[in-house]
Design a protein around this motif. Sequence first.
Motif, mmCIF file in Angstrom:
data_model
loop_
_atom_site.group_PDB
_atom_site.id
_atom_site.type_symbol
_atom_site.label_atom_id
_atom_site.label_comp_id
_atom_site.label_asym_id
_atom_site.label_seq_id
_atom_site.Cartn_x
_atom_site.Cartn_y
_atom_site.Cartn_z
ATOM 1 N N PHE A 59 41.125 45.405 48.034
ATOM 2 C CA PHE A 59 41.854 44.280 47.429
ATOM 3 C C PHE A 59 41.113 42.964 47.562
ATOM 4 N N TYR A 60 40.745 42.578 48.765
ATOM 5 C CA TYR A 60 40.238 41.226 48.989
ATOM 6 C C TYR A 60 38.892 40.921 48.337
ATOM 7 N N PRO A 61 37.944 41.853 48.236
ATOM 8 C CA PRO A 61 36.704 41.508 47.507
ATOM 9 C C PRO A 61 36.977 41.091 46.063
ATOM 10 N N PHE A 62 37.916 41.757 45.411
ATOM 11 C CA PHE A 62 38.240 41.430 44.018
ATOM 12 C C PHE A 62 39.134 40.193 43.938
ATOM 13 N N TRP A 63 39.964 40.009 44.946
ATOM 14 C CA TRP A 63 40.791 38.812 45.036
ATOM 15 C C TRP A 63 39.923 37.570 45.186
ATOM 16 N N ILE A 64 38.842 37.692 45.955
ATOM 17 C CA ILE A 64 37.937 36.552 46.158
ATOM 18 C C ILE A 64 37.232 36.193 44.849
ATOM 19 N N ILE A 65 36.844 37.205 44.067
ATOM 20 C CA ILE A 65 36.217 36.922 42.767
ATOM 21 C C ILE A 65 37.170 36.107 41.900
ATOM 22 N N ASN A 66 38.431 36.502 41.867
ATOM 23 C CA ASN A 66 39.432 35.764 41.102
ATOM 24 C C ASN A 66 39.601 34.348 41.635
ATOM 25 N N LEU A 67 39.640 34.211 42.951
ATOM 26 C CA LEU A 67 39.797 32.893 43.580
ATOM 27 C C LEU A 67 38.627 31.975 43.237
ATOM 28 N N VAL A 68 37.421 32.498 43.367
ATOM 29 C CA VAL A 68 36.222 31.696 43.097
ATOM 30 C C VAL A 68 36.195 31.226 41.649
ATOM 31 N N MET A 69 36.507 32.129 40.716
ATOM 32 C CA MET A 69 36.478 31.746 39.307
ATOM 33 C C MET A 69 37.572 30.741 38.966
ATOM 34 N N VAL A 128 33.646 40.317 33.362
ATOM 35 C CA VAL A 128 33.613 40.844 34.733
ATOM 36 C C VAL A 128 34.939 40.622 35.448
ATOM 37 N N LEU A 129 35.514 39.432 35.301
ATOM 38 C CA LEU A 129 36.759 39.115 35.987
ATOM 39 C C LEU A 129 37.903 40.072 35.624
ATOM 40 N N PRO A 130 38.050 40.480 34.351
ATOM 41 C CA PRO A 130 39.108 41.465 34.044
ATOM 42 C C PRO A 130 38.963 42.763 34.831
ATOM 43 N N TRP A 131 37.707 43.231 35.015
ATOM 44 C CA TRP A 131 37.475 44.432 35.819
ATOM 45 C C TRP A 131 37.920 44.196 37.259
ATOM 46 N N ALA A 132 37.591 43.040 37.817
ATOM 47 C CA ALA A 132 38.010 42.725 39.192
ATOM 48 C C ALA A 132 39.531 42.619 39.276
ATOM 49 N N ASN A 133 40.142 42.066 38.239
ATOM 50 C CA ASN A 133 41.600 41.912 38.246
ATOM 51 C C ASN A 133 42.315 43.258 38.209
ATOM 52 N N ILE A 134 41.726 44.241 37.525
ATOM 53 C CA ILE A 134 42.323 45.583 37.512
ATOM 54 C C ILE A 134 42.434 46.112 38.942
ATOM 55 N N GLN A 135 41.346 45.967 39.708
ATOM 56 C CA GLN A 135 41.354 46.429 41.098
ATOM 57 C C GLN A 135 42.334 45.602 41.933
ATOM 58 N N ASN A 137 44.990 43.734 40.946
ATOM 59 C CA ASN A 137 46.391 43.785 40.554
ATOM 60 C C ASN A 137 47.068 45.102 40.916
ATOM 61 N N GLN A 138 46.269 46.140 41.206
ATOM 62 C CA GLN A 138 46.866 47.396 41.652
ATOM 63 C C GLN A 138 47.565 47.238 42.999
ATOM 64 N N LEU A 139 47.092 46.271 43.784
ATOM 65 C CA LEU A 139 47.640 46.089 45.132
ATOM 66 C C LEU A 139 48.315 44.736 45.343
ATOM 67 N N GLU A 251 53.036 39.655 33.124
ATOM 68 C CA GLU A 251 52.073 38.551 32.951
ATOM 69 C C GLU A 251 50.691 38.894 33.484
ATOM 70 N N LEU A 252 50.578 39.953 34.316
ATOM 71 C CA LEU A 252 49.283 40.338 34.866
ATOM 72 C C LEU A 252 48.460 41.175 33.890
ATOM 73 N N LEU A 253 49.099 41.726 32.865
ATOM 74 C CA LEU A 253 48.391 42.639 31.965
ATOM 75 C C LEU A 253 47.218 41.952 31.274
ATOM 76 N N GLY A 254 47.423 40.721 30.810
ATOM 77 C CA GLY A 254 46.353 40.004 30.119
ATOM 78 C C GLY A 254 45.144 39.771 31.001
ATOM 79 N N GLN A 255 45.376 39.609 32.311
ATOM 80 C CA GLN A 255 44.267 39.395 33.240
ATOM 81 C C GLN A 255 43.359 40.620 33.324
#
Length: 370
Positions: A59-69, A128-135, A137-139, A251-255
């Motif tokens: 979760f957190y590696p992909f969460w950080i990508i979202n946070l940084v962007m 790239v961010l949509p791929w990270a969001n898939i990971q 948003n699962q958690l 609302e998370l689907l678009g991400q």
Amino acid sequence: MLKIIDRYIVKKYLGTFSFMLILLSIVVLVIDVQQKIPRIENATAIDAKLNLTYFLVHFYPFWIINLVMTFLSILVFISVIYFTSRMANNTEIVAVISSGASFHRFARPYLLTSLFIATISLGVNHFVLPWANIQKNQLEAYTYNATNKEKVLGTAPVSAQLSKTEYIFINSWNKREKRGSGFVYQKFDKNRRLTYELKASDVTWDKDKKLFVLNSYAEKTINKNDTEKLANGFDLKKSFGHNPEELFPNELLGQNKTTPELLKFIKREKEKGNSNLNAHLNELHQRTAMPISIIILTFLALSLSSQKKRGGLGINLALGISLAFVFVFSFEALKVVSENKSISPALAMWLPNIAFFPLAAYLYLKRANQ
């Protein structure tokens, strides 16, 4: 000489930005983990594999990508203010200008570096961010409080408009288990006359066969002469063209969609007659608006910090953080306004740039002409 200065500024820019990025990621990660440990423990009670280690890896590696962007433009803004203020306090900028270089020439490496970061940001945001969001948003729902977690994973009535004449209603649908009760599918003709109705006591999504399984179903077909044909059974497998996430989007689907996928999704929903798309349109426009803001905020930061001021670095940083707060707050506030359909998503997501661009241009030209 100027090429050496260009390399020096680019090195300062990227070095300070990288340091700020790493520092923010570590600090926010530690704070967020500490805050969410009780919620993660609740998730572990539901599923033993959902422990802290699992979240740190999945979760957190992909969460950080979202946070940084999300905060990239603000990181750039504060980084430029910081290293440029230090250069101004050390009279380095005065030395460069005194050597005969114009302020426009001095600003060139700022432009090139901001363009470089903005270009990378565009690619990451759109693909790239949509791929990270898939990971992520699962958690992510497991890290919410009880009320918000129930909205994402709990049971609630749902409905979907498949086309201008087809509708689905489910009285009680569990989003985590993908099963529900009280299923109704209705089809109308162009005169809004019911022509077909399918009801079932229970419905389940079969993820392997990608079909809905209807239990204890009853069909009713209404002919043109108003006669009815009835049928029923215990088990019916049926496809409605999309999986549950697509039929009952949150609302998370678009991400989770790359920009080409998101454009297709929005087009399809408009064709179906769905007018509640502002959250997804906000996501679409923000992916481009935020990278463009990197260039605008770079020049705003340069203009604010390139002169030595009484108070030095501290006053520049205080001003920069204040403006950064206003910028981020305006984006989030305008999202809410847009989702309430008060203004269009395009205007909402571009309004901060529209407001900050004239300010940045005015301060830059004023500084260049001094």
